[in-house]
Design a protein around this motif. Structure first.
Motif, PDB file in Angstrom:
ATOM      1  N   TYR A 106       0.831  -1.203   0.000  1.00 50.41           N
ATOM      2  CA  TYR A 106       0.000   0.000   0.000  1.00 50.41           C
ATOM      3  C   TYR A 106       0.863   1.249   0.000  1.00 50.41           C
ATOM      4  O   TYR A 106       1.956   1.270   0.580  1.00 50.41           O
ATOM      5  N   ALA A 107       0.346   2.291  -0.598  1.00 47.09           N
ATOM      6  CA  ALA A 107       0.957   3.602  -0.456  1.00 47.09           C
ATOM      7  C   ALA A 107       0.758   4.061   0.984  1.00 47.09           C
ATOM      8  O   ALA A 107      -0.249   3.726   1.618  1.00 47.09           O
ATOM      9  N   ASP A 108       1.706   4.826   1.477  1.00 46.24           N
ATOM     10  CA  ASP A 108       1.602   5.301   2.859  1.00 46.24           C
ATOM     11  C   ASP A 108       0.319   6.110   3.077  1.00 46.24           C
ATOM     12  O   ASP A 108      -0.260   6.076   4.168  1.00 46.24           O
ATOM     13  N   SER A 109      -0.115   6.804   2.060  1.00 51.25           N
ATOM     14  CA  SER A 109      -1.279   7.679   2.191  1.00 51.25           C
ATOM     15  C   SER A 109      -2.588   6.909   2.388  1.00 51.25           C
ATOM     16  O   SER A 109      -3.580   7.499   2.831  1.00 51.25           O
ATOM     17  N   VAL A 110      -2.609   5.627   2.050  1.00 51.02           N
ATOM     18  CA  VAL A 110      -3.848   4.868   2.175  1.00 51.02           C
ATOM     19  C   VAL A 110      -3.721   3.699   3.151  1.00 51.02           C
ATOM     20  O   VAL A 110      -4.716   3.020   3.445  1.00 51.02           O
ATOM     21  N   LYS A 111      -2.530   3.465   3.650  1.00 50.36           N
ATOM     22  CA  LYS A 111      -2.292   2.328   4.536  1.00 50.36           C
ATOM     23  C   LYS A 111      -3.189   2.425   5.777  1.00 50.36           C
ATOM     24  O   LYS A 111      -3.292   3.481   6.405  1.00 50.36           O
ATOM     25  N   GLY A 112      -3.835   1.337   6.097  1.00 45.16           N
ATOM     26  CA  GLY A 112      -4.733   1.317   7.244  1.00 45.16           C
ATOM     27  C   GLY A 112      -6.155   1.732   6.914  1.00 45.16           C
ATOM     28  O   GLY A 112      -7.071   1.533   7.712  1.00 45.16           O
ATOM     29  N   ARG A 113      -6.356   2.307   5.720  1.00 47.12           N
ATOM     30  CA  ARG A 113      -7.697   2.741   5.311  1.00 47.12           C
ATOM     31  C   ARG A 113      -8.211   1.940   4.112  1.00 47.12           C
ATOM     32  O   ARG A 113      -9.416   1.720   3.994  1.00 47.12           O
ATOM     33  N   PHE A 114      -7.313   1.529   3.234  1.00 49.23           N
ATOM     34  CA  PHE A 114      -7.693   0.792   2.033  1.00 49.23           C
ATOM     35  C   PHE A 114      -7.265  -0.669   2.170  1.00 49.23           C
ATOM     36  O   PHE A 114      -6.238  -0.978   2.784  1.00 49.23           O
ATOM     37  N   THR A 115      -8.056  -1.544   1.559  1.00 52.61           N
ATOM     38  CA  THR A 115      -7.740  -2.976   1.553  1.00 52.61           C
ATOM     39  C   THR A 115      -7.902  -3.527   0.147  1.00 52.61           C
ATOM     40  O   THR A 115      -8.974  -3.390  -0.457  1.00 52.61           O
ATOM     41  N   ILE A 116      -6.853  -4.140  -0.345  1.00 49.68           N
ATOM     42  CA  ILE A 116      -6.902  -4.773  -1.664  1.00 49.68           C
ATOM     43  C   ILE A 116      -7.143  -6.268  -1.484  1.00 49.68           C
ATOM     44  O   ILE A 116      -6.658  -6.885  -0.526  1.00 49.68           O
ATOM     45  N   SER A 117      -7.898  -6.835  -2.396  1.00 44.65           N
ATOM     46  CA  SER A 117      -8.149  -8.272  -2.360  1.00 44.65           C
ATOM     47  C   SER A 117      -8.436  -8.744  -3.777  1.00 44.65           C
ATOM     48  O   SER A 117      -8.605  -7.926  -4.689  1.00 44.65           O
ATOM     49  N   ARG A 118      -8.498 -10.041  -3.946  1.00 48.73           N
ATOM     50  CA  ARG A 118      -8.800 -10.573  -5.271  1.00 48.73           C
ATOM     51  C   ARG A 118      -9.540 -11.893  -5.141  1.00 48.73           C
ATOM     52  O   ARG A 118      -9.392 -12.616  -4.148  1.00 48.73           O
ATOM     53  N   ASP A 119     -10.302 -12.190  -6.177  1.00 53.27           N
ATOM     54  CA  ASP A 119     -11.017 -13.461  -6.282  1.00 53.27           C
ATOM     55  C   ASP A 119     -10.610 -14.068  -7.626  1.00 53.27           C
ATOM     56  O   ASP A 119     -11.144 -13.675  -8.667  1.00 53.27           O
ATOM     57  N   ASN A 120      -9.676 -14.991  -7.600  1.00 54.31           N
ATOM     58  CA  ASN A 120      -9.158 -15.545  -8.850  1.00 54.31           C
ATOM     59  C   ASN A 120     -10.201 -16.385  -9.581  1.00 54.31           C
ATOM     60  O   ASN A 120     -10.141 -16.524 -10.802  1.00 54.31           O
ATOM     61  N   ALA A 121     -11.140 -16.930  -8.858  1.00 53.44           N
ATOM     62  CA  ALA A 121     -12.193 -17.715  -9.513  1.00 53.44           C
ATOM     63  C   ALA A 121     -13.109 -16.821 -10.348  1.00 53.44           C
ATOM     64  O   ALA A 121     -13.722 -17.283 -11.316  1.00 53.44           O
ATOM     65  N   LYS A 122     -13.177 -15.542  -9.969  1.00 57.09           N
ATOM     66  CA  LYS A 122     -14.036 -14.589 -10.677  1.00 57.09           C
ATOM     67  C   LYS A 122     -13.247 -13.581 -11.490  1.00 57.09           C
ATOM     68  O   LYS A 122     -13.816 -12.622 -12.017  1.00 57.09           O
TER      69      LYS A 122
END
Length: 127
Positions: A60-76
């Motif tokens: 994460y960029a420092d500016s969004v760390k703790g506020r943004f969450t990235i995730s993925r669904d490889n099946a979709k």
């Protein structure tokens, strides 16, 4: 070439939450890392977050760390960005991108490390 389509942007008040998603075409989605970038008017495109092909490693960029969450669904064939505690300065067009096969700890924040890009989705945070 991979086609990427973002969705889920919109208008939200400061302090609120919003999720954006990115759907990818092709059958090899699970084999490459993905990233999110954003670009505000008059500013350069900046790195927001990156997720490895398996989803095990996230950056994460420092500016969004703790506020943004990235995730993925490889099946979709989809990558997500959950944004919380949004600030007016988060207002931008958000883009997802496919990462190059090689990973560079020094360069992964650079847009040059990403190949295919989506068209972007607008996120506006009102004060």
């Amino acid at each position: 070439q991979v086609q990427l389509v973002e969705s889920g942007g919109g208008l939200v008040q400061a302090g609120g939450s919003l999720s954006v998603s990115c759907a990818a075409s092709g059958r090899t989605f699970s084999s490459y890392a993905m990233g999110w970038f954003r670009q505000a008017p008059g500013k350069e495109r900046e790195f927001v977050s990156r997720i490895s092909s398996s989803g095990a490693n996230k950056y994460y960029a420092d500016s969004v760390k703790g506020r943004f969450t990235i995730s993925r669904d490889n099946a979709k064939n989809t990558v997500f960005l959950r944004m919380s505690s949004l600030k007016p300065e988060d207002t931008a067009v958000y883009y997802c991108a496919r990462a190059r096969e090689s990973f560079s700890a020094k360069a992964y924040r650079s847009a040059a490390e990403y190949t295919d890009w989506g068209q972007g989705t607008q996120v506006t945070v009102s004060s």
